[in-house]
Write a protein that holds these residues in place. Structure first.
Motif, PDB file in Angstrom:
ATOM      1  N   ASN A 172       4.457  -2.860  10.219  1.00 25.54           N
ATOM      2  CA  ASN A 172       3.354  -2.332   9.587  1.00 25.54           C
ATOM      3  C   ASN A 172       3.418  -3.227   8.442  1.00 25.54           C
ATOM      4  OD1 ASN A 172       2.896   0.830  10.473  1.00 25.54           O
ATOM      5  ND2 ASN A 172       5.146   0.542  11.079  1.00 25.54           N
ATOM      6  N   ILE A 173       2.238  -3.352   7.600  1.00 23.53           N
ATOM      7  CA  ILE A 173       2.416  -3.878   6.283  1.00 23.53           C
ATOM      8  C   ILE A 173       1.972  -2.597   5.363  1.00 23.53           C
ATOM      9  CG2 ILE A 173       1.256  -5.851   4.895  1.00 23.53           C
ATOM     10  CD1 ILE A 173       2.212  -6.929   7.656  1.00 23.53           C
ATOM     11  N   ILE A 174       2.580  -2.540   4.348  1.00 18.04           N
ATOM     12  CA  ILE A 174       3.373  -1.636   3.420  1.00 18.04           C
ATOM     13  C   ILE A 174       3.528  -1.921   1.978  1.00 18.04           C
ATOM     14  CG2 ILE A 174       4.754   0.327   2.831  1.00 18.04           C
ATOM     15  CD1 ILE A 174       5.577   0.382   5.672  1.00 18.04           C
ATOM     16  N   GLU A 175       2.656  -1.484   1.210  1.00 15.98           N
ATOM     17  CA  GLU A 175       2.553  -1.270  -0.259  1.00 15.98           C
ATOM     18  C   GLU A 175       3.510   0.292  -0.552  1.00 15.98           C
ATOM     19  OE1 GLU A 175       0.210  -3.277  -4.332  1.00 15.98           O
ATOM     20  OE2 GLU A 175      -0.667  -2.273  -2.062  1.00 15.98           O
ATOM     21  N   GLU A 176       4.393  -0.301  -1.124  1.00 17.50           N
ATOM     22  CA  GLU A 176       5.142   1.168  -1.562  1.00 17.50           C
ATOM     23  C   GLU A 176       4.600   1.133  -3.309  1.00 17.50           C
ATOM     24  OE1 GLU A 176       6.063   3.769  -0.686  1.00 17.50           O
ATOM     25  OE2 GLU A 176       6.268   3.631   1.530  1.00 17.50           O
ATOM     26  N   GLY A 177       4.382   1.756  -3.412  1.00 18.55           N
ATOM     27  CA  GLY A 177       4.383   2.030  -4.993  1.00 18.55           C
ATOM     28  C   GLY A 177       2.789   1.124  -5.886  1.00 18.55           C
ATOM     29  N   PHE A 178       2.351   1.219  -6.490  1.00 13.58           N
ATOM     30  CA  PHE A 178       0.875   0.789  -7.223  1.00 13.58           C
ATOM     31  C   PHE A 178       0.709  -0.268  -7.880  1.00 13.58           C
ATOM     32  CE2 PHE A 178      -2.959   1.127  -9.769  1.00 13.58           C
ATOM     33  CZ  PHE A 178      -4.142   0.208  -8.311  1.00 13.58           C
ATOM     34  N   HIS A 179       0.512  -1.536  -7.527  1.00 17.43           N
ATOM     35  CA  HIS A 179       0.493  -2.690  -8.192  1.00 17.43           C
ATOM     36  C   HIS A 179      -0.849  -3.044  -9.030  1.00 17.43           C
ATOM     37  CE1 HIS A 179       4.121  -2.776  -5.510  1.00 17.43           C
ATOM     38  NE2 HIS A 179       4.623  -3.006  -6.884  1.00 17.43           N
ATOM     39  N   PRO A 180      -1.493  -2.664  -9.952  1.00 12.91           N
ATOM     40  CA  PRO A 180      -2.899  -2.757  -9.797  1.00 12.91           C
ATOM     41  C   PRO A 180      -2.925  -4.498 -10.536  1.00 12.91           C
ATOM     42  CG  PRO A 180      -2.079  -0.862 -11.472  1.00 12.91           C
ATOM     43  CD  PRO A 180      -0.873  -1.398 -10.681  1.00 12.91           C
ATOM     44  N   ALA A 181      -2.336  -5.058 -11.075  1.00 15.12           N
ATOM     45  CA  ALA A 181      -1.972  -6.484 -10.983  1.00 15.12           C
ATOM     46  C   ALA A 181      -2.288  -7.248  -9.498  1.00 15.12           C
ATOM     47  CB  ALA A 181      -1.047  -6.955 -11.948  1.00 15.12           C
ATOM     48  N   TYR A 182      -2.031  -6.792  -8.602  1.00 13.26           N
ATOM     49  CA  TYR A 182      -1.675  -7.278  -6.995  1.00 13.26           C
ATOM     50  C   TYR A 182      -2.830  -6.338  -6.320  1.00 13.26           C
ATOM     51  CZ  TYR A 182       3.257  -8.986  -8.672  1.00 13.26           C
ATOM     52  OH  TYR A 182       3.810  -9.179  -9.080  1.00 13.26           O
ATOM     53  N   ASN A 183      -3.838  -6.041  -6.671  1.00 13.83           N
ATOM     54  CA  ASN A 183      -4.459  -5.738  -6.402  1.00 13.83           C
ATOM     55  C   ASN A 183      -5.896  -6.089  -5.512  1.00 13.83           C
ATOM     56  OD1 ASN A 183      -5.771  -2.159  -5.591  1.00 13.83           O
ATOM     57  ND2 ASN A 183      -7.927  -2.963  -6.222  1.00 13.83           N
ATOM     58  N   GLU A 184      -6.002  -7.286  -5.935  1.00 12.35           N
ATOM     59  CA  GLU A 184      -7.139  -8.104  -5.085  1.00 12.35           C
ATOM     60  C   GLU A 184      -5.777  -8.837  -4.163  1.00 12.35           C
ATOM     61  OE1 GLU A 184      -9.561 -11.025  -7.834  1.00 12.35           O
ATOM     62  OE2 GLU A 184     -10.512  -8.745  -8.309  1.00 12.35           O
ATOM     63  N   VAL A 185      -5.047  -8.769  -3.930  1.00 11.27           N
ATOM     64  CA  VAL A 185      -4.117  -9.886  -3.148  1.00 11.27           C
ATOM     65  C   VAL A 185      -4.284  -8.675  -2.164  1.00 11.27           C
ATOM     66  CG1 VAL A 185      -1.421 -10.988  -2.718  1.00 11.27           C
ATOM     67  CG2 VAL A 185      -2.966 -11.460  -5.105  1.00 11.27           C
ATOM     68  N   SER A 186      -3.748  -7.634  -2.386  1.00 13.49           N
ATOM     69  CA  SER A 186      -3.624  -6.392  -1.503  1.00 13.49           C
ATOM     70  C   SER A 186      -5.023  -6.510  -0.809  1.00 13.49           C
ATOM     71  CB  SER A 186      -3.383  -4.576  -1.932  1.00 13.49           C
ATOM     72  OG  SER A 186      -2.002  -4.938  -2.748  1.00 13.49           O
ATOM     73  N   GLU A 187      -6.235  -6.238  -0.912  1.00 13.45           N
ATOM     74  CA  GLU A 187      -7.306  -6.052  -1.125  1.00 13.45           C
ATOM     75  C   GLU A 187      -7.305  -6.502   0.477  1.00 13.45           C
ATOM     76  OE1 GLU A 187      -9.885  -3.940  -3.674  1.00 13.45           O
ATOM     77  OE2 GLU A 187      -9.882  -6.099  -3.979  1.00 13.45           O
ATOM     78  N   SER A 188      -6.754  -8.185  -0.025  1.00 11.99           N
ATOM     79  CA  SER A 188      -6.983  -9.205   1.142  1.00 11.99           C
ATOM     80  C   SER A 188      -5.672  -9.040   2.361  1.00 11.99           C
ATOM     81  CB  SER A 188      -6.357 -11.082   0.989  1.00 11.99           C
ATOM     82  OG  SER A 188      -7.505 -10.874  -0.183  1.00 11.99           O
ATOM     83  N   VAL A 213      -0.459   7.400 -11.920  1.00 14.11           N
ATOM     84  CA  VAL A 213       0.331   7.165 -10.422  1.00 14.11           C
ATOM     85  C   VAL A 213       1.066   7.466  -9.774  1.00 14.11           C
ATOM     86  CG1 VAL A 213      -0.076   6.088  -8.240  1.00 14.11           C
ATOM     87  CG2 VAL A 213      -2.203   5.702 -10.057  1.00 14.11           C
ATOM     88  N   GLN A 214       1.705   8.289  -9.406  1.00  8.22           N
ATOM     89  CA  GLN A 214       3.097   8.660  -9.888  1.00  8.22           C
ATOM     90  C   GLN A 214       3.546   8.804  -8.581  1.00  8.22           C
ATOM     91  OE1 GLN A 214       2.030  12.763  -9.853  1.00  8.22           O
ATOM     92  NE2 GLN A 214       2.734  13.206 -11.820  1.00  8.22           N
ATOM     93  N   ARG A 215       3.179   8.895  -7.514  1.00  8.80           N
ATOM     94  CA  ARG A 215       3.188   7.932  -5.967  1.00  8.80           C
ATOM     95  C   ARG A 215       2.362   6.976  -4.728  1.00  8.80           C
ATOM     96  NH1 ARG A 215       3.365   9.490  -1.606  1.00  8.80           N
ATOM     97  NH2 ARG A 215       1.114  10.771  -0.750  1.00  8.80           N
ATOM     98  N   PHE A 216       1.781   6.234  -4.191  1.00  8.39           N
ATOM     99  CA  PHE A 216       1.128   5.301  -3.851  1.00  8.39           C
ATOM    100  C   PHE A 216       1.699   4.868  -2.953  1.00  8.39           C
ATOM    101  CE2 PHE A 216      -0.816   1.535  -2.526  1.00  8.39           C
ATOM    102  CZ  PHE A 216      -2.727   2.074  -3.378  1.00  8.39           C
ATOM    103  N   GLN A 217       1.705   4.297  -1.557  1.00 12.61           N
ATOM    104  CA  GLN A 217       1.756   4.103  -0.397  1.00 12.61           C
ATOM    105  C   GLN A 217       0.103   3.669   0.090  1.00 12.61           C
ATOM    106  OE1 GLN A 217       2.649   5.213   3.751  1.00 12.61           O
ATOM    107  NE2 GLN A 217       5.182   4.588   2.987  1.00 12.61           N
ATOM    108  N   ARG A 218       0.430   1.880   0.677  1.00 13.02           N
ATOM    109  CA  ARG A 218      -0.611   1.226   1.775  1.00 13.02           C
ATOM    110  C   ARG A 218       0.457   1.116   2.856  1.00 13.02           C
ATOM    111  NH1 ARG A 218      -5.204  -1.768  -1.231  1.00 13.02           N
ATOM    112  NH2 ARG A 218      -3.792  -2.151  -3.648  1.00 13.02           N
ATOM    113  N   LYS A 219      -0.185   1.387   3.643  1.00 18.05           N
ATOM    114  CA  LYS A 219       0.236   0.909   5.271  1.00 18.05           C
ATOM    115  C   LYS A 219      -1.461   0.383   6.501  1.00 18.05           C
ATOM    116  CE  LYS A 219       2.672   3.890   8.118  1.00 18.05           C
ATOM    117  NZ  LYS A 219       2.897   4.651   8.608  1.00 18.05           N
TER     118      LYS A 219
END
Length: 760
Positions: A11-27, A106-112
């Motif tokens: 899995n590719i997992i982002e724990e916690g919300f990182h608005p500054a990296y959002n476009e990186v995560s979108e990729s 944002v109290q909890r955030f995960q993208r997987k």
């Protein structure tokens, strides 16, 4: 570098919300199925930093170039795969406030990204400005089993008391590209509708007239009850809206199933029927059934293509990520499609075809997929042969000479930098080498005889006209080129370009002779078709025998080009960190005058043609050029990893593997937000299979010369070779070979000939 992605094997997992990296995560979390794909944009509204992208393979627009001059032969447009109909969109209001993670707490955030099963998942808890707390879970699928369709499920719960919820699920056809020149819109609206619980939007591209129809079925479910929404149509925007009260005991979900059909794949009159048929098929399945079918489809792929690494989670995650993104970009089902450097993950490079496909991607597909997949990549170029001949004619070449474009969507050149368009002609050589590589690996000569030789003759005609005789050198020379090292423009006698040109002429003549012997009638027919004269062969042989190759006898190296040693010879280790990367810190003038190399150039030729050189020659050139290479191309580390492996430099090989494998995951070059480096991902696979495992084809026999990094317990992979499926596991002090086919195979393994019998 960024290190916010959790290390995990599957899995590719982002724990916690990182608005500054959002476009990186979108990729990073992009998802597709070979026919279409999408950046990991949020379903709900988001006012923060975001690059919206939903792409359909082969649907493109010829955008205007932003140059203030034009020369004969210069491309009139830059083709790009464009952002298409947004089908994931949701407008969500909670007690009248719009759900927007840029304005909520944002109290909890995960993208997987679940690579094993082909799912994109996200979950978060947020507190809105009005005090309401909600929990959201979403799952998105781009169906590998039915590539014109996709689906998602979006679930909402309120966590602290009753709230009023309003949700609009929509299709939006009036979308834009961030990189459009002069803010031009690429789409014209054709029609839309909302009928029988089904929404649809039809759009047409300007200029190219591709028609795209999206059909969407929504399901709004409160607990177990399906609710009836209100439909609305407003031009290219159609929606269904529901308004309900929600308590903490309730679970509200929206399921979306979409069909995206294009006039590229269906007659215009059939688009409506095709879209409805697709929707009927996927709507007949529950969301769990869709997930199960997706898992089965991806499971079948992983069974043939996985690479297993034990005791190094970062390396394991990286190789699977690269393989996953490569396959969801190109599955091989359509010979009209190819592999864009960014795939379905961003706008940069326009989603078009480069020489990356032939040089880097073909080996992966040859070894992991049925032979017809790689054959389709070759056939893509055969279908564009007439255009390649037209491209050469625009530059003054004749007699059926072909110059394949550096950048293309439909066979026409559409690159917008002169030094690339006119000078980086070595791309012709990569296409010829891919034909040879296919023949060498599969043992199938039929492609060469029926299609490939026609391409080889046209490319060889180009080389024969591109050289000129130098009275001073008494040799043929090739002037005014750009080699693979794009930090050198308009040079003379780039060693790699000259080498690949001479090799191509030789391979073409050999292929002609082979066809003469095996099928004289077919050879005569081919010669008549392309108007080939025997005197051409005589001329080509003279060029082969008298082609100039720049060398430095004192150091025993091949010179990257004439005059390379006139440059100040500074090593990369001498560069201050604050001046790197030089393509972001230096002027172009300074880069061109430096000795620094963007990517493998001479070493690219040694990788392709290593059998022609002894180990000492390869080592001398590697030791000279590697310290001068800044690796500011994603295509660079893999070639160096393979050569370092061959030379026994295991530490360097592993270093370069990590660099290519985690290039995007760790954002080495600070450019992942633009999209992933899809074609270089095939180089990651090459670094292990051709690098660490040393896989080659020698005298029609599969050969391995292996080593294993000290930090790994083992690594294992699958390869297909001439009808045999082989499983290879390399351990620290042992190895395992399993023949998964019904025929015996003889291989060379670490210098020993081994017969591998079929598994009982």
């Amino acid at each position: 570098m960024k290190n916010y992605i959790v290390h995990d094997e599957w899995n590719i997992i982002e724990e916690g919300f990182h608005p500054a990296y959002n476009e990186v995560s979108e990729s990073l979390f992009s998802i597709g199925n070979g026919r279409m794909g999408q950046r990991a944009n949020f379903e709900e509204d988001y006012s923060g930093k975001s690059l919206s992208g939903s792409y359909l393979a082969g649907v493109y627009y010829p955008d205007k170039t932003r140059v203030g001059w034009w020369k004969n032969g210069y491309p009139e447009y830059f083709a790009k795969v464009i952002n298409s109909i947004n089908w994931i969109g949701l407008h969500i209001h909670v007690n009248g406030e719009i759900l927007d993670l840029a304005t909520c707490k944002v109290q909890r955030f995960q993208r997987k990204l679940d690579m094993k099963h082909g799912l994109l998942m996200r979950s978060f808890d947020v507190k809105l400005q009005n005090g309401v707390e909600i929990r959201v879970k979403s799952t998105r699928i781009f169906h590998l089993f039915q590539s014109e369709t996709a689906s998602l499920k979006y679930t909402i719960q309120v966590l602290n008391g009753q709230a009023s919820l309003q949700v609009a699920s929509y299709l939006e056809g009036d979308v834009v590209n961030r990189d459009s020149n002069y803010d031009e819109h690429f789409w014209n609206f054709i029609s839309s509708g909302a009928l029988d619980s089904q929404l649809n939007v039809t759009m047409k591209t300007k200029k190219t007239d591709f028609i795209v129809r999206a059909d969407l079925v929504n399901s709004f479910i409160l607990n177990t009850e399906t609710l009836a929404p209100k439909q609305s149509t407003d031009g290219a925007y159609v929606s269904e809206t529901i308004a309900i009260p929600l308590t903490p005991e309730d679970v509200f979900s929206i399921e979306k199933r979409v069909s995206m059909v294009t006039s590229q794949n269906h007659n215009e009159a059939e688009l409506v029927a095709a879209g409805r048929a697709n929707i009927e098929q996927v709507s007949a399945l529950s969301f769990d059934e869709l997930k199960n079918k997706q898992a089965l489809a991806w499971g079948n792929f992983w069974n043939e293509s996985d690479i297993e690494i034990t005791a190094d989670v970062a390396s394991q995650q990286a190789i699977r990520f690269n393989i996953f993104q490569l396959y969801q970009t190109y599955t091989g089902e359509d010979s009209r499609l190819n592999i864009g450097p960014k795939g379905f993950t961003g706008e940069k490079y326009g989603g078009v075809t480069y020489w990356d496909t032939e040089a880097y991607c073909v080996p992966f597909y040859l070894a992991t997929q049925p032979a017809d997949v790689a054959r389709n990549l070759l056939f893509y170029r055969y279908q564009h042969l007439d255009k390649a001949i037209e491209n050469a004619e625009k530059l003054g070449f004749s007699n059926g000479a072909a110059l394949y474009p550096m950048v293309t969507m439909n066979g026409e050149e559409c690159h917008n930098e002169w030094e690339i368009t006119f000078e980086e002609i070595h791309r012709n050589g990569a296409i010829a080498f891919a034909i040879y590589n296919y023949q060498r690996y599969t043992g199938d000569r039929s492609y060469v005889e029926n299609y490939g030789l026609e391409v080889l003759i046209a490319i060889s005609r180009f080389w024969a006209q591109r050289v000129n005789w130098s009275d001073e050198k008494e040799k043929y020379v090739i002037l005014g080129v750009t080699g693979p090292n794009e930090y050198e423009n308009n040079v003379n006698n780039n060693w790699y370009t000259n080498t690949v040109a001479g090799w191509c002429l030789k391979y073409t003549l050999e292929s002609i002779e082979t066809l003469k012997e095996s099928d004289p009638t077919k050879q005569i027919t081919l010669f008549e078709k392309v108007n080939f004269k025997e005197e051409e062969a005589v001329s080509w042989q003279h060029i082969i025998d008298h082609l100039y190759y720049p060398i430095d006898s004192e150091q025993g190296i091949f010179l990257q080009q004439d005059g390379y040693l006139d440059k100040e010879q500074v090593l990369v280790s001498d560069l201050p960190d604050k001046e790197r990367p030089i393509n972001q810190k230096w002027s172009w003038d300074r880069i061109l005058r430096s000795c620094f190399i963007k990517q493998a150039d001479v070493l690219q030729g040694l990788y392709f043609f290593e059998d022609q050189y002894d180990l000492d020659t390869i080592r001398r050139n590697y030791d000279f050029y590697e310290p001068r290479t800044v690796h500011e191309s994603s295509l660079s580390p893999c070639v160096h990893a393979i050569l370092a492996s061959k030379l026994g430099n295991e530490a360097k090989a592993y270093e370069f593997y990590l660099r290519t494998a985690r290039l995007d995951l760790d954002d080495y070059n600070n450019d992942t937000e633009d999209g992933l480096h899809i074609t270089s991902m095939a180089g990651t696979w090459m670094s292990i299979v051709e690098g660490f495992a040393g896989m080659r084809v020698k005298n029609n026999t599969l050969s391995f010369q292996t080593f294993i990094p000290k930090t790994w317990d083992s690594y294992a992979f699958h390869v297909q070779f001439r009808g045999v499926k082989l499983f290879v596991r390399i351990k620290q002090h042992d190895f395992e070979l399993i023949n998964k086919s019904n025929q015996e195979i003889n291989i060379i393994f670490n210098g020993e000939e081994i017969s591998v019998k079929p598994r009982a």
